[in-house]
Design a protein around this motif. Structure first.
Motif, short mmCIF file in Angstrom:
data_model
loop_
_atom_site.label_atom_id
_atom_site.label_comp_id
_atom_site.label_asym_id
_atom_site.label_seq_id
_atom_site.Cartn_x
_atom_site.Cartn_y
_atom_site.Cartn_z
N LEU A 122 3.45 -1.28 4.13
CA LEU A 122 2.86 0.10 4.02
C LEU A 122 4.07 1.07 3.93
O LEU A 122 4.92 1.12 4.46
CB LEU A 122 2.31 0.34 5.49
N ASP A 123 3.78 1.57 2.44
CA ASP A 123 4.92 2.50 2.31
C ASP A 123 4.61 3.78 2.52
O ASP A 123 3.55 4.07 2.30
CB ASP A 123 5.48 2.22 0.75
N GLU A 124 5.65 4.92 2.65
CA GLU A 124 5.28 6.22 3.00
C GLU A 124 4.18 6.41 4.08
O GLU A 124 3.41 7.01 3.95
CB GLU A 124 5.04 6.89 1.77
N ILE A 142 0.58 -1.13 -0.06
CA ILE A 142 0.01 0.15 -0.08
C ILE A 142 0.96 1.22 0.07
O ILE A 142 1.77 1.20 0.72
CB ILE A 142 -0.84 0.07 1.33
N SER A 143 0.56 2.21 -0.77
CA SER A 143 1.41 3.52 -0.78
C SER A 143 0.58 4.37 -1.06
O SER A 143 -0.88 4.44 -1.64
CB SER A 143 2.47 3.50 -1.93
N PRO A 144 0.61 5.73 -0.79
CA PRO A 144 -0.30 7.02 -0.93
C PRO A 144 -0.86 7.27 -2.21
O PRO A 144 -1.90 7.74 -2.16
CB PRO A 144 0.35 7.90 -0.03
N THR A 145 -0.13 7.20 -3.14
CA THR A 145 -0.43 7.92 -4.41
C THR A 145 -0.42 6.81 -5.57
O THR A 145 0.15 6.12 -5.51
CB THR A 145 0.43 9.30 -4.83
N THR A 163 4.47 -7.60 8.54
CA THR A 163 4.29 -6.47 8.23
C THR A 163 5.52 -5.52 8.24
O THR A 163 6.08 -5.65 9.16
CB THR A 163 3.11 -5.87 9.01
N GLY A 164 5.55 -4.88 7.28
CA GLY A 164 6.65 -3.56 7.34
C GLY A 164 6.24 -2.42 6.90
O GLY A 164 5.23 -2.02 5.99
#
Ligand code: ADP
Ligand code: MG
Length: 231
Positions: free
Chosen positions: A172-174, A95-98, A200-201
């Protein structure tokens, strides 16, 4: 790809091929083909931890090489799964924000995902009609999902054909930006649908109280990795 401060990208003297536990040969070959030989500090610290089934909360500056720090162990963990997954069995999620960041991760990950010929990945981001995504997922299935929290959450709400029970790893990135952009609710809801026994990272460029809280809610006994600029 966004190029960034070379000072944040100082390499270690550790080769990917020397890491313990060892990285599989096809993944080393994909790294070599892309021109990656030596680890950045965040990669040298994070890859062995995730590959040893530890949760990690990583705090390292932009440009320090966090993408490969999670793609390599993500693929290593999925490669260890014994039988090819069923078409609608989701084994891993990033998962990343954009839309741009998710597309970039998806692009960088392709040669690594390709080392698993029976595993199918899908990019799920805004700008594509949800009905198109849902139809494609129903028809073709997917074992790896990469995307934004809004779209991933919508897809999980609408589609009970996807099976998350054997999900192995969540990235979970950013994380700082995910929370700044107000995705807390979607992320919590996504996590509540995933099995507790998973890796989970959580990757972030800044350590905020909100990131701490997400780390407490989503990670199990995480090992903290901090790489300061220029380290
Ligand atoms: P971050 O997510 O921490 O901001 P990225 O993963 O986007 O950083 O990496 C930044 C840049 O560094 C990219 O251009 C990437 O190709 C390059 N890079 C990453 N790891 C290595 C490595 N081990 N050797 C050489 N270049 C690398
Ligand atoms: Mg990044």
């Amino acid at each position: 790809m966004v190029d960034s401060e070379p000072s944040n990208r100082a390499l270690t003297t550790t080769r990917f091929s020397e890491l313990k536990p060892p990285i599989s040969e096809p993944v080393i070959q994909a790294l070599t083909a892309a021109g990656f030989h030596l680890c950045t500090p965040v990669q040298a610290a994070t890859i062995p931890l995730l590959c040893s089934y530890k949760d990690v909360a990583v705090d390292a500056a932009t440009g320090s090489g966090k993408t490969l720090a999670f793609i390599v162990p993500f693929v290593e963990i999925l490669r260890r799964c014994p039988s090819p997954p069923k078409s609608h069995q989701v084994m891993g999620m990033i998962i990343s924000p954009t839309r741009e960041l998710s597309s970039q991760i998806y692009h960088v990950a392709q040669p690594f995902f390709s080392t698993m010929p029976n595993v199918k990945s899908m990019l799920l981001v805004g700008g594509v009609d949800i009905k198109t995504d849902v139809r494609k997922l129903e028809d073709e299935g997917a074992n790896i999902l990469v995307g934004t929290p809004g779209k991933l959450h919508d897809v999980m709400e609408r589609l009970d054909i996807l099976d998350f029970r054997s999900l192995e790893i969540l990235i979970l990135d950013e994380a700082d930006r995910l929370l700044d952009m107000g995705f807390q609710k979607q992320i919590t809801s996504i996590i509540s649908r995933l099995p507790k026994l998973r890796r989970t990272g959580l990757f972030s460029a800044t350590q905020t109280e909100a990131v701490e809280e997400l780390s407490r809610a989503g990670l199990r006994n995480p090992v903290r990795v901090e790489v300061r600029t220029g380290a």
